[in-house]
Design a protein around this motif. Structure first.
Motif, mmCIF file in Angstrom:
data_model
loop_
_atom_site.group_PDB
_atom_site.id
_atom_site.type_symbol
_atom_site.label_atom_id
_atom_site.label_comp_id
_atom_site.label_asym_id
_atom_site.label_seq_id
_atom_site.Cartn_x
_atom_site.Cartn_y
_atom_site.Cartn_z
ATOM 1 N N VAL B 309 0.847 -1.194 0.000
ATOM 2 C CA VAL B 309 0.000 0.000 0.000
ATOM 3 C C VAL B 309 0.888 1.252 0.000
ATOM 4 N N ASP B 310 1.905 1.235 0.852
ATOM 5 C CA ASP B 310 2.820 2.376 0.910
ATOM 6 C C ASP B 310 3.543 2.562 -0.414
ATOM 7 N N VAL B 311 3.984 1.448 -0.992
ATOM 8 C CA VAL B 311 4.701 1.516 -2.264
ATOM 9 C C VAL B 311 3.813 2.147 -3.331
ATOM 10 N N VAL B 312 2.570 1.680 -3.380
ATOM 11 C CA VAL B 312 1.646 2.161 -4.406
ATOM 12 C C VAL B 312 1.406 3.659 -4.237
ATOM 13 N N GLN B 313 1.188 4.094 -2.989
ATOM 14 C CA GLN B 313 0.978 5.520 -2.724
ATOM 15 C C GLN B 313 2.198 6.330 -3.143
ATOM 16 N N GLU B 314 3.349 5.807 -2.749
ATOM 17 C CA GLU B 314 4.616 6.498 -2.996
ATOM 18 C C GLU B 314 4.864 6.644 -4.503
ATOM 19 N N GLU B 315 4.668 5.540 -5.229
ATOM 20 C CA GLU B 315 4.919 5.572 -6.671
ATOM 21 C C GLU B 315 3.930 6.526 -7.351
ATOM 22 N N ALA B 316 2.679 6.509 -6.886
ATOM 23 C CA ALA B 316 1.681 7.396 -7.484
ATOM 24 C C ALA B 316 2.057 8.848 -7.206
ATOM 25 N N THR B 317 2.485 9.134 -5.983
ATOM 26 C CA THR B 317 2.884 10.499 -5.644
ATOM 27 C C THR B 317 4.046 10.947 -6.518
ATOM 28 N N GLU B 318 5.036 10.073 -6.678
ATOM 29 C CA GLU B 318 6.183 10.423 -7.516
ATOM 30 C C GLU B 318 5.736 10.728 -8.946
ATOM 31 N N ASP B 319 4.893 9.840 -9.482
ATOM 32 C CA ASP B 319 4.440 10.034 -10.861
ATOM 33 C C ASP B 319 3.638 11.321 -10.999
ATOM 34 N N ILE B 320 2.780 11.586 -10.012
ATOM 35 C CA ILE B 320 1.948 12.785 -10.081
ATOM 36 C C ILE B 320 2.833 14.028 -10.038
ATOM 37 N N GLN B 321 3.812 14.025 -9.154
ATOM 38 C CA GLN B 321 4.674 15.202 -9.044
ATOM 39 C C GLN B 321 5.515 15.388 -10.292
ATOM 40 N N LYS B 322 6.041 14.290 -10.817
ATOM 41 C CA LYS B 322 6.788 14.406 -12.066
ATOM 42 C C LYS B 322 5.876 14.924 -13.159
ATOM 43 N N PHE B 323 4.647 14.422 -13.143
ATOM 44 C CA PHE B 323 3.715 14.818 -14.174
ATOM 45 C C PHE B 323 3.366 16.295 -14.075
ATOM 46 N N GLY B 324 3.438 16.842 -12.861
ATOM 47 C CA GLY B 324 3.192 18.268 -12.686
ATOM 48 C C GLY B 324 4.386 19.122 -13.111
ATOM 49 N N GLY B 325 5.433 18.474 -13.611
ATOM 50 C CA GLY B 325 6.569 19.221 -14.134
ATOM 51 C C GLY B 325 7.598 19.567 -13.072
ATOM 52 N N MET B 326 7.949 18.600 -12.234
ATOM 53 C CA MET B 326 8.975 18.861 -11.233
ATOM 54 C C MET B 326 9.616 17.543 -10.830
ATOM 55 N N GLU B 327 10.676 17.619 -10.037
ATOM 56 C CA GLU B 327 11.242 16.402 -9.503
ATOM 57 C C GLU B 327 10.390 15.925 -8.339
ATOM 58 N N ALA B 328 10.311 14.613 -8.131
ATOM 59 C CA ALA B 328 9.544 14.097 -6.994
ATOM 60 C C ALA B 328 10.123 14.643 -5.688
ATOM 61 N N LEU B 329 9.226 15.070 -4.780
ATOM 62 C CA LEU B 329 9.678 15.690 -3.530
ATOM 63 C C LEU B 329 10.296 14.687 -2.557
ATOM 64 N N ASP B 330 9.768 13.446 -2.578
ATOM 65 C CA ASP B 330 10.203 12.404 -1.635
ATOM 66 C C ASP B 330 9.954 12.777 -0.189
ATOM 67 N N MET B 331 8.972 13.630 0.059
ATOM 68 C CA MET B 331 8.733 14.092 1.424
ATOM 69 C C MET B 331 7.370 14.777 1.467
ATOM 70 N N PRO B 332 6.662 14.708 2.616
ATOM 71 C CA PRO B 332 5.381 15.416 2.659
ATOM 72 C C PRO B 332 5.555 16.901 2.344
ATOM 73 N N TYR B 333 4.543 17.465 1.665
ATOM 74 C CA TYR B 333 4.621 18.847 1.204
ATOM 75 C C TYR B 333 5.035 19.816 2.306
ATOM 76 N N LEU B 334 4.311 19.764 3.447
ATOM 77 C CA LEU B 334 4.572 20.751 4.491
ATOM 78 C C LEU B 334 5.891 20.505 5.203
ATOM 79 N N GLN B 335 6.484 19.323 4.992
ATOM 80 C CA GLN B 335 7.705 19.021 5.728
ATOM 81 C C GLN B 335 8.975 19.210 4.909
#
Lengths: 524, 524
Positions: B309-335
């Motif tokens: 579950v964590d892997v799936v969330q993590e991979e989706a977050t990475e893909d979404i962020q890359k798709f938004g035109g940036m490098e994956a943050l690898d960290m919660p937004y506020l942190q």
């Protein structure tokens, strides 16, 4: 979908031997099917150069005479592996490989030539959509055995996918107790806890001893419970008192009471909680199972973590597709019809185009100035896209953080502060780069006439405009998801294209206003 | 991160009672901490209007004197609930609510005022990043007890997150056998099966009886196995022979051999398989646990579905962020720190800006024509953004379908055919809408001079250009992910902004070429 949709299935024949009915193709036909499917699977190999493949838009159409006309096979013969040589048999992997490219008839044939156990496992792991299509495609006489491989919660998904028209046909395939379970589950929306849950969980009473509880669970080990490893302690009116793991029972003193071993502080969800919240609870508490209760605290079912994996994938897919500026497909890419895809994409593209038409307003307003200083038009895409890109970034970040529960509505102020800083910093960076570019080209004499003389002023204009557009783009991109949430819309609709469109209109106004302010008296 | 990073922890004191050491704050300080955290949690309530909150970029800095200077408390006192009244105690939910907004010291204090069991559960469910920060923040004397709450696979994640500098400090906190396990796990990359797996799985021998197996598992129920519900049947050199569920053992004849009950056709993964493939296997086979073997088929560990579950969330977050035109943050937004965020966003924005500068080439080439017919500039953003938007849609669809395994490299031809059709259909739709708009405005006399006379020609130009840009945009968006994959890059980098940038440059060229062809002799 199949020709036999409207057929009413035969009444239940009790005593039917279901165990040997899966393979129903005569050996020679089976060999043909295997060869065909294997060919597709091979063509699909990771490195092959595929030139022409099956047209998937035809998934619903049978190309050979329907299998309904085939004579039923004696079950003894059909139970044998349908081909002579071991290595001629179709493997599960080959079928899985070819699956997305097969039409409905080929899929049905493929399943029927697999050994029964493999076929069952394969069928159970399919998506509800594929299961529903296959069930409706199978002859009424075959449907029952396939349907009965599925757990009640999966049956509910299949029926939900098949739609209202097929509901009674499919429900009629079930035995009475299962039908009642499924009907109860169908009362819930697909995306709430009740729609995800299984009603087949292990129950214990608080006053059993550990030994009795184990015995009781052992009796249930053969039953179709979702899991016997976590049991819920309920009283006679099904009120949830606690949870006990099989492991704790196993490790406990045999005479200890369940009520002494159980954990009473149980994380639970209500039936109508939406699936995103449920999946967040799983993550927050590192859970494997979660009990579903009604408003009165009565046990209704359980949701297991393996269902959550699907939920998480599904929600991410929806968000990603919305973020790409379209409606969520709700179906695998290669399997959605062109018509549905055209609708879901075209609607948004048309809407965005109409939005983008607003750019003609600031452009029309400054048309004279553009005519006077054509060089301004040169930098239009550059400046405007800078704002759009920074807006895309900001909205992606905020939408994803919202979906993961990292940022809530009340945090808008924190996000605003952060993005104001980021927007300004990024704006200055990009403005600087753009200015350098204009100054170098200007110094090299790339611009003609007055613009060439005053290239420094053009550089200043571009720099200020880029900084302004990027700051503004970042802020709009970050705040739009909050705004959408506030008015009750889906924040994930703040897609890259939508943000870009909004920023385009205001970006052009910013650019040409800056140009007027800086260049009046020299170029204008 | 904390002031005591370099401190070497004391040697292991065997016999230390760990059960009462968690709460270490004196009652009056604890009450203060609770009040503070509760205030933050309340402010964060979904509907409140938050005006000013803690600045999260300071997460790493302690604002009050470090707790290292506090006198150690007698463990008996500390074990008592730290406040007098029951309803004054801090609840887990309050702490979870406030968590993202707390700085490191507040987090540590919050954990220490929770009842021990709650604190343990809460700490275990934290992200490896938060766990690492806290472990390094705690006094060396306290670290050990927190570290020992974690399973070896979680410890490995924490150490990987903390980085090379703290590796030996953290490893020193473990007992010898655990340290060996963790060191073995650290040899794997975070995103491969070996990095996800737990080495604490239940083992059985093929020649045990069901009864012996159950007895053996019962003995292990108290041990820290990840699960006793699925046991792997291995021989003396750890070669994997099969898998048996506790439930099957339980339901089997007591004298039956494990080798007769076990399933030999086990879906397995190798240590170096990447986590996306592992998560796809879980979905395809509807699994809860998967064994990890080495190249020789020897059992190395297990991966459980809750990690997926964590892997799936993590991979989706990475893909979404890359798709938004940036490098994956690898960290919660506020942190994430502003510095890291600036780098990851600025890099891509700058790159895209430089790419967008190429638009000045076609614009410069047609500058004379733009000067002659300024009305052409009016429709520039409209036409170009239509291409960009349709490209975003197509690339989103393809990237997501690739990530889910629905579309493979070899399917590029299928996708090309489908998108050629979609692109043309969408292009005609949008071209039509744009033409109607120009014709209505033109008929109403909105355009001046020659453009007003020949507004029908302008309409035709715009319609053809939109159709061309949308078709071209759709095709480029759909093919770019395949191209990126082919050259070994990440297909998810085909972000909305990147596609838009590429389409902008060619879109302008298409538009102005069409304009030249249609308008020469009338307007040009």
């Amino acid at each position: 979908m199949s020709a036999s949709d409207e057929n009413v299935p035969e009444p239940v024949r009790s005593g039917t031997d279901l165990s040997t009915e899966v393979s129903t193709l005569p050996p020679d036909e089976a060999a043909e099917v295997i060869a065909e499917i294997r060919a597709v699977a091979e063509q699909r190999g990771e490195d092959s150069e595929v030139v022409e493949l099956v047209d998937l838009s035809q998934t619903g159409r049978a190309r050979r005479p329907s299998s309904i006309t085939l004579p039923p096979m004696p079950s003894e013969l059909a139970a044998e592996p349908p081909t002579k040589e071991e290595d001629e048999a179709l493997s599960v992997d080959e079928l899985r490989d070819a699956w997305p490219l097969l039409d409905l008839e080929e899929r049905g044939d493929g399943l029927r030539v697999l050994p029964r156990e493999d076929a069952e496992e394969f069928f159970i792991a399919l998506s509800p959509h594929d299961q529903a299509q296959l069930l409706l495609y199978f002859r009424p006489g075959q449907r029952r055995q396939w349907m009965r491989m599925l757990e009640p919660d999966d049956v509910a998904d299949v029926i939900q996918d098949a739609g209202e028209d097929h509901r009674s046909t499919l429900l009629a395939l079930l035995d009475d107790p299962t039908r009642k379970e499924v009907q109860a589950l169908l009362a819930y929306a697909e995306d709430e806890a009740g729609g995800l849950m299984s009603t087949r969980f292990a129950r214990l009473r608080p006053n059993m001893t550990a030994d009795e509880a184990l015995l009781y669970l052992r009796r249930q080990a053969r039953a179709k419970l979702e899991t016997i490893y976590v049991a819920y302690v309920v009283d006679s009116d099904q009120t949830l008192h606690g949870v006990v793991s099989f492991r704790d029972l196993f490790a406990a003193e045999p005479k200890k009471l369940v009520s002494e071993i159980m954990e009473t502080d149980v994380v639970r969800v209500t039936e109508d909680m939406d699936q995103e919240t449920v999946s967040r609870l799983f993550a927050e508490h590192d859970l494997n199972v979660i009990p579903v209760v009604d408003a009165a605290g009565k046990m209704k079912g359980i949701v297991t973590v393996d269902d959550i994996v699907d939920v998480v994938q599904e929600e991410a897919t929806e968000d990603i597709q919305k973020f790409g500026g379209m409606e969520a497909l709700d179906m695998p890419y290669l399997q959605s019809t062109r018509r549905a895809m055209f609708g879901k994409r075209g609607k948004w593209l048309a809407l965005l185009l109409v939005g983008e038409m607003l750019t003609t307003i600031p452009l029309g307003f400054f048309e004279d100035k553009l005519h006077q200083v054509t060089v301004l038009a040169l930098f239009l895409p550059l400046i405007v896209s800078g704002g759009g890109n920074s807006g895309s970034q900001a909205s992606t970040l905020v939408i994803r953080a919202m979906a993961l529960g990292e940022v809530r509505t009340a945090d808008w102020w924190l996000v605003l502060r952060r993005e104001l800083f980021m927007g300004t910093a990024l704006g200055v960076l990009l403005g600087g780069i753009a200015a350098v570019r204009v100054l170098i080209w200007g110094a090299a004499g790339a611009y003609e006439g007055a613009a060439g003389e005053h290239f420094a002023l053009v550089g200043i204009t571009v720099a200020i405009a880029v900084t302004g557009c990027v700051t503004w783009g970042t802020l709009s991109g970050a705040m739009l998801p909050f705004l959408l949430k506030k008015i009750g819309a889906d924040p994930a609709s703040a897609s890259a294209p939508l943000v870009a469109t909004i920023v385009d209109v205001s970006g052009i106004a910013i650019y040409l206003t800056v140009a007027t302010l800086v260049l009046t008296g020299t170029l204008l």
